[in-house]
Write a protein that holds these residues in place. Structure first.
Motif, PDB file in Angstrom:
ATOM      1  N   ARG A  69       0.685  -1.383  -0.164  1.00 19.39           N
ATOM      2  CA  ARG A  69      -0.319  -0.369   0.046  1.00 19.39           C
ATOM      3  C   ARG A  69       0.900   1.522   0.530  1.00 19.39           C
ATOM      4  O   ARG A  69       0.564   2.313  -0.961  1.00 19.39           O
ATOM      5  CB  ARG A  69      -0.968   0.103   0.908  1.00 19.39           C
ATOM      6  N   LEU A  93      -6.084 -11.614  -0.594  1.00 18.59           N
ATOM      7  CA  LEU A  93      -6.887 -10.721  -0.909  1.00 18.59           C
ATOM      8  C   LEU A  93      -7.008  -9.610  -0.078  1.00 18.59           C
ATOM      9  O   LEU A  93      -6.204  -8.240  -1.422  1.00 18.59           O
ATOM     10  CB  LEU A  93      -8.259 -10.722  -0.251  1.00 18.59           C
ATOM     11  N   PRO A  94      -5.617  -9.427   1.315  1.00 13.26           N
ATOM     12  CA  PRO A  94      -5.147  -8.110   1.144  1.00 13.26           C
ATOM     13  C   PRO A  94      -3.918  -7.785   0.829  1.00 13.26           C
ATOM     14  O   PRO A  94      -4.247  -6.113   0.309  1.00 13.26           O
ATOM     15  CB  PRO A  94      -4.964  -8.320   2.762  1.00 13.26           C
ATOM     16  N   GLU A  97      -5.633  -6.065  -2.802  1.00  7.08           N
ATOM     17  CA  GLU A  97      -6.635  -5.242  -2.396  1.00  7.08           C
ATOM     18  C   GLU A  97      -5.487  -3.667  -2.142  1.00  7.08           C
ATOM     19  O   GLU A  97      -5.894  -2.622  -2.519  1.00  7.08           O
ATOM     20  CB  GLU A  97      -7.697  -5.503  -1.215  1.00  7.08           C
ATOM     21  N   VAL A 139     -13.143 -10.444  -4.665  1.00  8.64           N
ATOM     22  CA  VAL A 139     -12.553  -9.069  -5.270  1.00  8.64           C
ATOM     23  C   VAL A 139     -13.746  -9.135  -6.094  1.00  8.64           C
ATOM     24  O   VAL A 139     -13.861  -7.438  -5.887  1.00  8.64           O
ATOM     25  CB  VAL A 139     -11.204  -9.513  -5.697  1.00  8.64           C
ATOM     26  N   ARG A 140     -13.743  -9.807  -6.742  1.00  6.81           N
ATOM     27  CA  ARG A 140     -14.983  -9.536  -8.574  1.00  6.81           C
ATOM     28  C   ARG A 140     -15.987  -9.321  -8.419  1.00  6.81           C
ATOM     29  O   ARG A 140     -16.880  -8.440  -8.998  1.00  6.81           O
ATOM     30  CB  ARG A 140     -14.119  -9.966  -9.416  1.00  6.81           C
TER      31      ARG A 140
END
Length: 209
Positions: A69, A93-94, A97, A139-140
Motif C-alpha cells: 500500500r 486478499l489484503p 486489495e 474481490v470481483r
C-alpha cells in the motif's frame, strides 16, 4: 542500465541470494536492490526506483500488504509481484486489495517466474492458479458469465483441444496472456480448470453446441 529494474524483498538472505542469481542472469532483468523487510523496502525503493518489486508477505517490522500500500502511494508506477509460500484468503486478499499486480507461490517454475515478472512490468495481472478462483470470487464480487471477445476466442480454442502454447500462437499473444485470460474465464464461469470451463460454457450457451 537497461532492462526491467527489480527490487527483491524477503527476510531470508538465502532466498534473496537465489532470486538475485536466477533473475540477474536474464538479459532483460536488472536487480537494482534488496531488502529484508517492508520498512527497508520502502527506503530502498525510494533510492533505486524499481519497475517491479518481488515481495514476500510475512516479514518483520512491516508486513507485505501494508508495504504494498505504501509503495503504491509513494511510487504509483511500481508493480508489486508477491512471491510467497502462503495462499490463504488472509494473505491473498489484503495483498491484492493493497495494489499488488500479481501473486505467485515460491514453488513456481523459474520460466513461469520470468514470464510473470515481464507480464507484471507491462501491468498485466499474474495469479497463481491455486489462488485465482478464490481471489476472483471475493474481490470481483458476484460471478458473471459474460466473456470478453478475447476470452471467448481463448475458450473456443481450448474447446477445440488447443494447449496454451498453441492458443497463444494462433492469437499472437504470450502464453502468460492466455493463462491470464483463462483465470478470468474460470472466475466468471465459477470453475477451476479447463475441462470444467468448456463444459460450463456449453451448458450456459456461451459456446455454440
Amino acid at each position: 542500465m537497461t532492462g526491467i529494474r527489480l527490487l527483491i524483498v524477503d527476510d531470508h538472505p538465502v532466498v534473496r541470494d537465489g532470486l538475485r542469481g536466477v533473475l540477474g542472469a536474464q538479459p532483460d532483468f536488472v536487480v537494482v536492490g534488496e531488502a529484508a523487510d517492508g520498512a527497508e523496502a520502502l527506503t530502498v525503493a525510494g533510492h533505486v526506483a524499481p519497475d517491479v518489486v518481488l515481495m514476500d508477505l510475512r516479514m518483520p517490522r512491516l508486513g507485505g500488504a501494508e508495504t504494498i500500500r505504501r509503495l503504491r502511494e509513494r511510487l504509483p508506477a511500481v508493480r508489486v509481484l508477491v512471491l510467497t509460500t502462503f495462499d490463504t484468503d488472509q494473505d491473498v486478499l489484503p495483498a491484492i486489495e493493497a495494489g499488488a499486480t500479481g501473486y505467485l507461490l515460491k514453488d513456481v517454475p523459474r520460466e513461469e517466474l520470468f514470464r510473470a515478472v515481464r507480464a507484471a512490468a507491462r501491468g498485466e495481472a499474474v495469479l497463481a492458479p491455486s489462488v485465482a478462483g478464490r481471489l476472483l470470487d471475493r474481490v470481483r464480487g458476484p460471478r458473471q458469465a459474460t466473456l470478453s471477445a478475447r476470452e471467448l476466442e481463448v475458450l473456443t480454442l481450448v474447446a477445440q483441444g488447443c494447449g496454451n502454447r498453441e492458443a497463444a500462437a494462433r492469437l499472437f499473444v504470450s502464453e502468460a496472456t492466455v493463462k491470464t485470460h483463462l483465470l478470468h474465464i474460470y472466475g466468471k464461469l465459477g470453475v477451476s480448470d479447463r475441462a470444467a470451463a468448456v463444459a460450463a460454457a456449453y451448458e450456459r450457451g456461451v459456446l455454440g453446441r
